[in-house]
Enzyme design. Structure first.
Site, PDB file in Angstrom:
ATOM      1  N   ARG A 185       0.738  -1.397   0.248  1.00 16.48           N
ATOM      2  CA  ARG A 185      -0.077  -0.127   0.254  1.00 16.48           C
ATOM      3  C   ARG A 185       1.034   1.105  -0.007  1.00 16.48           C
ATOM      4  O   ARG A 185       0.102   2.130   1.112  1.00 16.48           O
ATOM      5  CB  ARG A 185      -0.862  -0.446   1.657  1.00 16.48           C
ATOM      6  CG  ARG A 185      -1.858  -1.213   1.260  1.00 16.48           C
ATOM      7  CD  ARG A 185      -2.898  -0.999  -0.294  1.00 16.48           C
ATOM      8  NE  ARG A 185      -3.453  -2.406  -0.062  1.00 16.48           N
ATOM      9  CZ  ARG A 185      -3.203  -3.683  -0.651  1.00 16.48           C
ATOM     10  NH1 ARG A 185      -2.329  -3.302  -1.085  1.00 16.48           N
ATOM     11  NH2 ARG A 185      -4.436  -5.016  -0.197  1.00 16.48           N
ATOM     12  N   TYR A 232      -5.928 -16.918  -1.728  1.00 18.12           N
ATOM     13  CA  TYR A 232      -6.861 -16.913  -0.286  1.00 18.12           C
ATOM     14  C   TYR A 232      -7.844 -16.679  -1.015  1.00 18.12           C
ATOM     15  O   TYR A 232      -8.209 -17.091  -1.517  1.00 18.12           O
ATOM     16  CB  TYR A 232      -6.741 -14.896  -0.713  1.00 18.12           C
ATOM     17  CG  TYR A 232      -5.752 -14.318  -0.299  1.00 18.12           C
ATOM     18  CD1 TYR A 232      -5.576 -14.060   0.955  1.00 18.12           C
ATOM     19  CD2 TYR A 232      -4.066 -14.437  -0.909  1.00 18.12           C
ATOM     20  CE1 TYR A 232      -4.634 -12.995   1.880  1.00 18.12           C
ATOM     21  CE2 TYR A 232      -3.224 -13.930   0.401  1.00 18.12           C
ATOM     22  CZ  TYR A 232      -3.326 -12.936   1.450  1.00 18.12           C
ATOM     23  OH  TYR A 232      -2.453 -12.420   1.642  1.00 18.12           O
ATOM     24  N   SER A 286     -10.962  -0.937   3.017  1.00 22.93           N
ATOM     25  CA  SER A 286     -10.469  -1.265   3.705  1.00 22.93           C
ATOM     26  C   SER A 286      -9.876  -0.296   4.370  1.00 22.93           C
ATOM     27  O   SER A 286      -9.206   0.024   4.104  1.00 22.93           O
ATOM     28  CB  SER A 286      -9.516  -2.729   3.287  1.00 22.93           C
ATOM     29  OG  SER A 286      -9.390  -3.640   2.664  1.00 22.93           O
ATOM     30  N   GLU A 332      -5.346   2.503   6.414  1.00 24.16           N
ATOM     31  CA  GLU A 332      -4.975   2.817   4.692  1.00 24.16           C
ATOM     32  C   GLU A 332      -5.541   4.097   4.502  1.00 24.16           C
ATOM     33  O   GLU A 332      -5.109   3.909   3.029  1.00 24.16           O
ATOM     34  CB  GLU A 332      -5.518   1.241   4.061  1.00 24.16           C
ATOM     35  CG  GLU A 332      -5.302   0.657   2.295  1.00 24.16           C
ATOM     36  CD  GLU A 332      -5.629  -0.321   2.272  1.00 24.16           C
ATOM     37  OE1 GLU A 332      -6.299  -0.110   0.781  1.00 24.16           O
ATOM     38  OE2 GLU A 332      -5.227  -1.230   2.849  1.00 24.16           O
TER      39      GLU A 332
END
Length: 342
Positions: free
Chosen positions: A159, A190, A229, A325
């Site tokens: 990020r 995932y 997120s 984030e």
């Protein structure tokens, strides 16, 4: 200050800006920036506002980057795409799949536009932008000089990129170059993707699975404002991770190449039983603890207080301190999100 920013941020927080300008090409963007700067105003360049939290009214000009266009170069080994910064990310993912050019399917339904993707080095379900990025085209705002950075020069991290550091206020991203190899390799590390058979899976199946996971777990910003997120997944030392795993053996953890370990922020928040926690109009989402939502006319202070509460609870229980984030925007530009919620 009477131009509402509410339509320009997916959190749906109602603050104002002095001016809002939509730029459909590089020249319009430069003109708007130079005009505002000559007036002594701060300038913020936004895409779709899907990763920002406005803390207060913005004392300057917000430029909405709407530079469009997709060019495709078909080479023997890969497809090369040159994409305008104002193109919507998910629409691009769908378009490449329809045209038989896979490689972006793990990144389906990530909100925002192309120009924001390198800033955050967006990622999901085992794939980050750096895997497919060939270059980023920028313009130096003060001079109008065009600069092309290779993926390596972008200094991508988790990020993170050069666009959050040296290039933050001096350059605007106008296009991104992507390289999609013709020899497609699925990434199935995932969630539900681990159940798919790598020998028979198709790009469309990966895309469908990712869309299913995201739509069942994540709130629609049109219904409950959010910025996806809210926190980064914390990356900790192996020592810290081992101590945590000794106490919580079921904690999801992902060893990194450099020996560090990535933990799942959503799991840490969930273990503190914070799903559904409300402060003012802001709440922790009931399905995905990593997402903070604007449940009912939330003020930015509600979101900040809720983020502080979540960070404290996780820190006290696990001695792991979460970092947002989402980017926090004050009256004259970006401020430290960590300091704001500490």
């Amino acid at each position: 200050m009477n131009h509402s920013l509410k339509p320009w941020n997916t959190f749906g927080i109602d603050h104002n800006a002095q001016h809002i300008v939509c730029a459909e090409d590089e020249q319009q963007l430069l003109n708007a920036w130079q005009h505002a700067t000559a007036e002594g105003q701060p300038v913020l360049i936004l895409g779709e506002g899907s990763n920002v939290l406005f803390l207060e009214d913005y004392r300057g000009t917000v430029i909405i980057n709407r530079i469009k266009g997709i060019e495709i170069h078909d080479e023997p080994d890969a497809w090369y795409l040159h994409v305008g910064a104002g193109e919507n990310w998910h629409r691009l993912v769908k378009y490449t799949l329809q045209e038989g050019m896979p490689g972006l399917e793990n990144l389906a339904l990530i909100p925002g536009c192309i120009g924001s993707s390198p800033i955050q080095n967006i990622g999901a379900y085992g794939v980050e932008l750096q895997r497919v990025c060939a270059y980023v085209d920028c313009v130096e705002l003060a001079t109008g000089k065009q600069v092309r950075l290779t993926a390596k020069e972008c200094r991508f991290g988790y990020r993170d990129s050069i666009f959050k550091h040296e290039y933050q206020d001096r350059f605007a991203i106008v296009a991104v170059g992507l390289r999609l190899p013709k020899e497609w390799q699925p990434v199935l590390t995932y969630g539900d993707l681990t159940r798919l058979d790598p020998s028979t899976v198709t790009p469309q199946q990966v895309f469908d699975a990712v869309c299913h996971m995201r739509t069942t777990k994540l709130p629609d910003p049109k219904v409950n404002g959010n910025a996806g997120s809210f926190f980064k997944n914390p990356v900790v030392s192996a020592e810290t991770a081992n101590a945590l795993l000794a106490q919580f053996p079921t904690a999801p953890h992902y060893p990194q190449v450099d020996g560090s370990v990535k933990l799942a922020a959503g799991w840490l928040i969930d273990q503190c039983q914070l799903k559904g926690t409300q402060i003012g109009g802001a709440a922790v989402h009931r399905q995905q603890a990593l997402v903070l939502i604007n449940e009912h006319d939330a003020k930015s202070e509600d979101v900040v207080q809720l983020a502080h509460h979540v960070r404290q609870k996780v820190g006290e229980k696990f001695n792991v301190w979460l970092e947002p984030e989402v980017r926090f925007i004050g009256a004259s530009g970006e401020v430290s999100a960590v300091e704001t919620i500490s």
